[in-house]
Structures are given as C-alpha cells and as structure tokens.
Write a protein that holds these residues in place. Structure first.
Motif, PDB file in Angstrom:
ATOM      1  N   VAL A   1       0.828  -1.202   0.000  1.00  0.00           N
ATOM      2  CA  VAL A   1       0.000   0.000   0.000  1.00  0.00           C
ATOM      3  C   VAL A   1       0.871   1.263   0.000  1.00  0.00           C
ATOM      4  N   ARG A   2       2.110   1.153   0.442  1.00  0.00           N
ATOM      5  CA  ARG A   2       3.005   2.310   0.576  1.00  0.00           C
ATOM      6  C   ARG A   2       3.057   3.172  -0.679  1.00  0.00           C
ATOM      7  N   PRO A   3       3.227   2.621  -1.877  1.00  0.00           N
ATOM      8  CA  PRO A   3       3.282   3.489  -3.069  1.00  0.00           C
ATOM      9  C   PRO A   3       1.994   4.302  -3.275  1.00  0.00           C
ATOM     10  N   TRP A   4       0.843   3.714  -2.960  1.00  0.00           N
ATOM     11  CA  TRP A   4      -0.410   4.462  -3.084  1.00  0.00           C
ATOM     12  C   TRP A   4      -0.420   5.627  -2.101  1.00  0.00           C
ATOM     13  N   ARG A   5       0.033   5.374  -0.871  1.00  0.00           N
ATOM     14  CA  ARG A   5       0.093   6.426   0.142  1.00  0.00           C
ATOM     15  C   ARG A   5       1.023   7.554  -0.312  1.00  0.00           C
ATOM     16  N   GLU A   6       2.143   7.196  -0.878  1.00  0.00           N
ATOM     17  CA  GLU A   6       3.101   8.201  -1.350  1.00  0.00           C
ATOM     18  C   GLU A   6       2.522   8.990  -2.526  1.00  0.00           C
ATOM     19  N   ALA A   7       1.825   8.309  -3.413  1.00  0.00           N
ATOM     20  CA  ALA A   7       1.199   8.989  -4.555  1.00  0.00           C
ATOM     21  C   ALA A   7       0.104   9.943  -4.071  1.00  0.00           C
ATOM     22  N   LEU A   8      -0.652   9.527  -3.075  1.00  0.00           N
ATOM     23  CA  LEU A   8      -1.669  10.395  -2.496  1.00  0.00           C
ATOM     24  C   LEU A   8      -1.032  11.641  -1.900  1.00  0.00           C
ATOM     25  N   ALA A   9       0.053  11.462  -1.154  1.00  0.00           N
ATOM     26  CA  ALA A   9       0.737  12.609  -0.542  1.00  0.00           C
ATOM     27  C   ALA A   9       1.189  13.609  -1.599  1.00  0.00           C
ATOM     28  N   ALA A  10       1.627  13.120  -2.738  1.00  0.00           N
ATOM     29  CA  ALA A  10       2.033  14.019  -3.826  1.00  0.00           C
ATOM     30  C   ALA A  10       0.804  14.655  -4.491  1.00  0.00           C
ATOM     31  N   ALA A  11      -0.277  13.908  -4.610  1.00  0.00           N
ATOM     32  CA  ALA A  11      -1.464  14.382  -5.327  1.00  0.00           C
ATOM     33  C   ALA A  11      -2.206  15.498  -4.600  1.00  0.00           C
ATOM     34  N   VAL A  12      -2.156  15.531  -3.279  1.00  0.00           N
ATOM     35  CA  VAL A  12      -2.937  16.522  -2.547  1.00  0.00           C
ATOM     36  C   VAL A  12      -2.371  17.930  -2.653  1.00  0.00           C
ATOM     37  N   ARG A  13      -1.248  18.084  -3.277  1.00  0.00           N
ATOM     38  CA  ARG A  13      -0.611  19.407  -3.353  1.00  0.00           C
ATOM     39  C   ARG A  13      -1.349  20.370  -4.274  1.00  0.00           C
ATOM     40  N   THR A  14      -2.059  19.834  -5.262  1.00  0.00           N
ATOM     41  CA  THR A  14      -2.845  20.710  -6.147  1.00  0.00           C
ATOM     42  C   THR A  14      -4.209  20.079  -6.379  1.00  0.00           C
ATOM     43  N   PRO A  15      -5.245  20.893  -6.512  1.00  0.00           N
ATOM     44  CA  PRO A  15      -6.591  20.349  -6.734  1.00  0.00           C
ATOM     45  C   PRO A  15      -6.698  19.515  -8.012  1.00  0.00           C
ATOM     46  N   ASP A  16      -6.038  19.926  -9.092  1.00  0.00           N
ATOM     47  CA  ASP A  16      -6.113  19.176 -10.352  1.00  0.00           C
ATOM     48  C   ASP A  16      -5.467  17.801 -10.225  1.00  0.00           C
ATOM     49  N   THR A  17      -4.316  17.759  -9.580  1.00  0.00           N
ATOM     50  CA  THR A  17      -3.638  16.469  -9.388  1.00  0.00           C
ATOM     51  C   THR A  17      -4.482  15.555  -8.518  1.00  0.00           C
ATOM     52  N   LEU A  18      -5.093  16.118  -7.496  1.00  0.00           N
ATOM     53  CA  LEU A  18      -5.948  15.318  -6.621  1.00  0.00           C
ATOM     54  C   LEU A  18      -7.143  14.769  -7.394  1.00  0.00           C
ATOM     55  N   ARG A  19      -7.747  15.608  -8.233  1.00  0.00           N
ATOM     56  CA  ARG A  19      -8.899  15.154  -9.033  1.00  0.00           C
ATOM     57  C   ARG A  19      -8.490  13.986  -9.943  1.00  0.00           C
ATOM     58  N   ARG A  20      -7.355  14.087 -10.588  1.00  0.00           N
ATOM     59  CA  ARG A  20      -6.884  12.996 -11.459  1.00  0.00           C
ATOM     60  C   ARG A  20      -6.574  11.738 -10.643  1.00  0.00           C
ATOM     61  N   PHE A  21      -5.976  11.925  -9.474  1.00  0.00           N
ATOM     62  CA  PHE A  21      -5.648  10.792  -8.610  1.00  0.00           C
ATOM     63  C   PHE A  21      -6.912  10.061  -8.180  1.00  0.00           C
ATOM     64  N   ARG A  22      -7.954  10.812  -7.837  1.00  0.00           N
ATOM     65  CA  ARG A  22      -9.223  10.204  -7.400  1.00  0.00           C
ATOM     66  C   ARG A  22      -9.897   9.405  -8.504  1.00  0.00           C
ATOM     67  N   ALA A  23      -9.616   9.746  -9.745  1.00  0.00           N
ATOM     68  CA  ALA A  23     -10.258   9.056 -10.870  1.00  0.00           C
ATOM     69  C   ALA A  23      -9.787   7.607 -10.991  1.00  0.00           C
ATOM     70  N   ASP A  24      -8.598   7.322 -10.482  1.00  0.00           N
ATOM     71  CA  ASP A  24      -8.076   5.955 -10.537  1.00  0.00           C
ATOM     72  C   ASP A  24      -8.495   5.189  -9.290  1.00  0.00           C
ATOM     73  N   PRO A  25      -8.873   3.937  -9.450  1.00  0.00           N
ATOM     74  CA  PRO A  25      -9.252   3.157  -8.258  1.00  0.00           C
ATOM     75  C   PRO A  25      -8.038   2.943  -7.354  1.00  0.00           C
ATOM     76  N   PRO A  26      -8.243   2.997  -6.032  1.00  0.00           N
ATOM     77  CA  PRO A  26      -7.126   2.796  -5.107  1.00  0.00           C
ATOM     78  C   PRO A  26      -6.715   1.328  -5.041  1.00  0.00           C
ATOM     79  N   VAL A  27      -5.598   1.018  -5.673  1.00  0.00           N
ATOM     80  CA  VAL A  27      -5.094  -0.353  -5.682  1.00  0.00           C
ATOM     81  C   VAL A  27      -3.627  -0.352  -5.266  1.00  0.00           C
ATOM     82  N   ASP A  28      -3.176  -1.497  -4.773  1.00  0.00           N
ATOM     83  CA  ASP A  28      -1.776  -1.625  -4.376  1.00  0.00           C
ATOM     84  C   ASP A  28      -0.935  -2.072  -5.567  1.00  0.00           C
TER      85      ASP A  28
END
Length: 191
Positions: free
Chosen positions: A131-158
């Motif tokens: 799960v660690r890579p997903w957590r790290e990707a989330l931490a990077a994605a929350v920095r901008t609203p657009d990145t977060l929106r794109r991140f949310r579009a993908d299902p959370p998988v390990d």
C-alpha cells in the motif's frame, strides 16, 4: 465541578446527569481552564441518560456557538449521545481545531475521532505493505486540486492490483489532510 473533582462515583454522575442541559449550556461560558473537566464530566454523564435525553443533548451541543469548543472537538461527546456524525459536525470540529493550539495535530485528532481511527496505521503495520506506493502517490497528489482530481479518478489499488482497504485509505487521507491544497475535495472523497 471544583467541589466534586474526578474521578466521579456512579452516584455523582447520576446527580450530574440530572443537570446535563445546564452543563452543556455551561460550555459556552466556561473558560479554557475548566472546559476539559466539563467535557470529561459530560462524557461520563450523557451515557446515563435515556436515548431521548441524549438526542436532546446532542442537539444542544450542535446549537452551541463555535467558540464554545475552545479549540476542542465535540465529536466524542456527540457519539456518546448516540448521534450519527454529519459533515457539518466534522467541519465544525476542524474549525475548532484550527482555532486551538497546535492546529495540525488537533485537525488530525478530530479526523481520527470522526472516523474511528484512534491510532495511525503505518505502511509497515498495514495488512499489505504494498500500500506504501499508493500512500506516497496520495501525498504528492494533494498538493494541487487538479492532481488530486486525477488521482481520485483511478481506483485505489496496491502494487499487486488489489483494492486498498478502507481503513488504509482513511488513514492515508487523514495523514495528508493538513497538507492538502483543496481540503473541500478531501472531505468529499467518497462523493
């Protein structure tokens, strides 16, 4: 309260329970020095009330002015009343956390109270360290609203393509909330 300090006996909490409405109203007037003790007392007493009385107390807590929280969260008290926590309850708890000392810690505590995650789940303690890579990707994605929106579009998988458990997701979301560029999007994660 100063005449009857904790720990309280069953008889004392029964007496205080008869004055629960007055104690809740006191939250708006009590100073910071006594607020923690009053909250602790209310947490002990509301469980002695009938379900109807607890419902009434929850409504009274929700009706208090925001400054009555004094930088503290009423979420645990609302739960003890049997209330179903709502988004406005959470937003109010986060606002109170930002008004208090150490807002970043208080916000995380309020989120953990709201979602029942009392302790952080580290990637090592997670059921699946993948799960660690997903957590790290989330931490990077929350920095901008657009990145977060794109991140949310993908299902959370390990890494193995398996869905990430809800507790791991919640823990990760709570962990990055204070750094999120769009907290509103974070609070709307599920919908």
């Amino acid at each position: 309260m100063r005449l009857c300090p904790p720990p309280w006996t069953a008889g004392e909490t029964a007496v205080f329970a008869r004055s629960a409405r007055t104690l809740v109203a006191g939250l708006a007037d009590v100073g910071d020095a006594d607020r923690d003790r009053l909250l602790a007392l209310l947490k002990e007493t509301v469980v002695r009330l009938s379900s109807t009385a607890r419902f009434d107390i929850a409504a009274r807590i929700r009706a208090l002015p925001p400054e009555a929280a004094g930088g503290r969260s009423f979420l645990v008290l609302l739960r003890r009343c049997g209330a179903v926590l709502t988004r406005p309850d959470l937003v109010r708890a986060l606002d109170a956390a930002r008004a208090g000392a150490n807002p970043w810690l208080a916000e995380e505590e309020a989120l953990r109270e709201a979602f029942g995650l009392t302790e952080p789940i580290s990637a090592e303690a997670s059921e699946r360290p993948a799960v660690r890579p997903w957590r790290e990707a989330l931490a990077a994605a929350v920095r901008t609203p657009d990145t977060l929106r794109r991140f949310r579009a993908d299902p959370p998988v390990d890494l193995d393509g398996r869905p990430i458990g809800s507790r791991d997701q919640l823990d990760a979301l709570i962990g990055v909330f204070v750094n999120a560029a769009s907290r509103r999007a974070m609070l709307s994660w599920t919908g």
